[in-house]
Design an enzyme around this catalytic site. Structure first.
Site, PDB file in Angstrom:
ATOM      1  N   GLY A 215     -25.211 -12.885   7.028  1.00  0.00           N
ATOM      2  CA  GLY A 215     -24.652 -13.431   8.251  1.00  0.00           C
ATOM      3  C   GLY A 215     -23.456 -12.601   8.668  1.00  0.00           C
TER       4      GLY A 215
ATOM      5  N   THR B 214     -19.507 -15.435   1.000  1.00  0.00           N
ATOM      6  CA  THR B 214     -18.973 -15.414  -0.363  1.00  0.00           C
ATOM      7  C   THR B 214     -18.708 -16.822  -0.874  1.00  0.00           C
ATOM      8  OG1 THR B 214     -17.960 -13.249   0.036  1.00  0.00           O
ATOM      9  CG2 THR B 214     -17.137 -14.508  -1.835  1.00  0.00           C
TER      10      THR B 214
ATOM     11  N   TYR C 205     -11.585  -0.349  11.970  1.00  0.00           N
ATOM     12  CA  TYR C 205     -11.317  -1.390  12.959  1.00  0.00           C
ATOM     13  C   TYR C 205     -10.369  -0.904  14.050  1.00  0.00           C
ATOM     14  CZ  TYR C 205     -13.696  -4.850  10.056  1.00  0.00           C
ATOM     15  OH  TYR C 205     -14.634  -5.553   9.347  1.00  0.00           O
TER      16      TYR C 205
ATOM     17  N   ASP D 129     -23.710 -12.191  -2.229  1.00  0.00           N
ATOM     18  CA  ASP D 129     -23.165 -12.575  -0.925  1.00  0.00           C
ATOM     19  C   ASP D 129     -23.497 -11.543   0.154  1.00  0.00           C
ATOM     20  OD1 ASP D 129     -21.411 -10.504  -1.476  1.00  0.00           O
ATOM     21  OD2 ASP D 129     -19.583 -11.689  -1.268  1.00  0.00           O
TER      22      ASP D 129
ATOM     23  N   GLU E  17      -8.609  -7.041   8.577  1.00  0.00           N
ATOM     24  CA  GLU E  17      -9.387  -7.635   9.666  1.00  0.00           C
ATOM     25  C   GLU E  17      -8.524  -8.027  10.866  1.00  0.00           C
ATOM     26  OE1 GLU E  17     -12.987  -9.586   6.962  1.00  0.00           O
ATOM     27  OE2 GLU E  17     -11.331 -10.841   7.644  1.00  0.00           O
TER      28      GLU E  17
END
Length: 212
Positions: free
Chosen positions: A10, A17, A46, A85, A146
């Site tokens: 996903g 996780t 990023y 995961d 992130e």
């Protein structure tokens, strides 16, 4: 049935996780977690996807290949179940999004070589959720790397997952996909939601046992 090997997939922040750990704890499976924060290129990626995409994707591919090789040799081949995961097919989703031209062609050649004899999952659990839910969960876990995720990039990846999963199901009809709506089920906060997932999981494990 072959030794159970469950993979969870996903988009970023959907709870892969957390669910893998919960399944591992309940069924006493080995839990395989992908390497994320250790990727030295991810923060740069990023900030500048075009500049750092190839390095980022190659790091993930090589590390996931090594991890899957290890769990095959040390667990699956010895009859020890594993829940991961991630599924290595996620590399294609991200590479198709971030790589172009010659770099994309090179990447696909390497991917096909490395994955040609990788262990296939018994079934896949696919978690999906709205962009708002993903952004909230990413913010909550507060990973520094992130901080600069573009919501449009995250939304595009989520859409790419939907398309890829539909195609993957058609190409792998013998590998069931359990689809979980992350907007309606919060298995981290709600034990009842987690039990609903366990019930679906148990049905597939039981079916696998009957095929023996």
């Amino acid at each position: 049935m072959k030794t159970p090997f469950i993979t969870i997939e996903g988009p970023i922040g959907v709870g892969k996780t957390s669910l893998a750990k919960a399944i591992a704890k309940r069924y006493q499976f080995h839990c395989l977690q992908e390497i994320v924060e250790e990727n030295p290129f991810l923060g740069k990626f990023y900030n500048n996807i075009d500049e750092w995409s190839f390095q980022t994707e190659m790091f993930f591919l090589c590390n996931r290949f090594k991890q899957l090789e290890d769990i095959h040799n040390n667990f699956l081949s010895h009859g020890k179940p594993v829940v991961a995961d991630y599924n290595i097919f996620k590399n294609l989703i991200f590479a198709n999004k971030t790589l172009n031209g010659n770099k994309h062609n090179k990447y696909l050649k390497i991917y096909n070589i490395l994955t040609e004899d990788m262990p296939e999952p018994s079934f896949v659990i696919y978690l999906h959720a709205s962009l708002d839910t993903l952004l909230k969960r990413i913010s909550k876990r507060a990973r520094t790397i992130e901080n600069n995720i573009d919501p449009q990039y995250l939304n595009d990846i989520s859409n790419d997952y939907e398309i890829f999963i539909d195609r993957w199901e058609k190409e792998h009809p013998l590998i069931p996909v359990i689809k979980i709506d992350g907007d309606s089920l919060d298995f981290v906060k709600n034990d009842e939601d987690l039990m609903l997932i366990f019930q679906q999981l148990q049905e597939h494990l039981t079916k696998g046992e009957k095929k023996q």
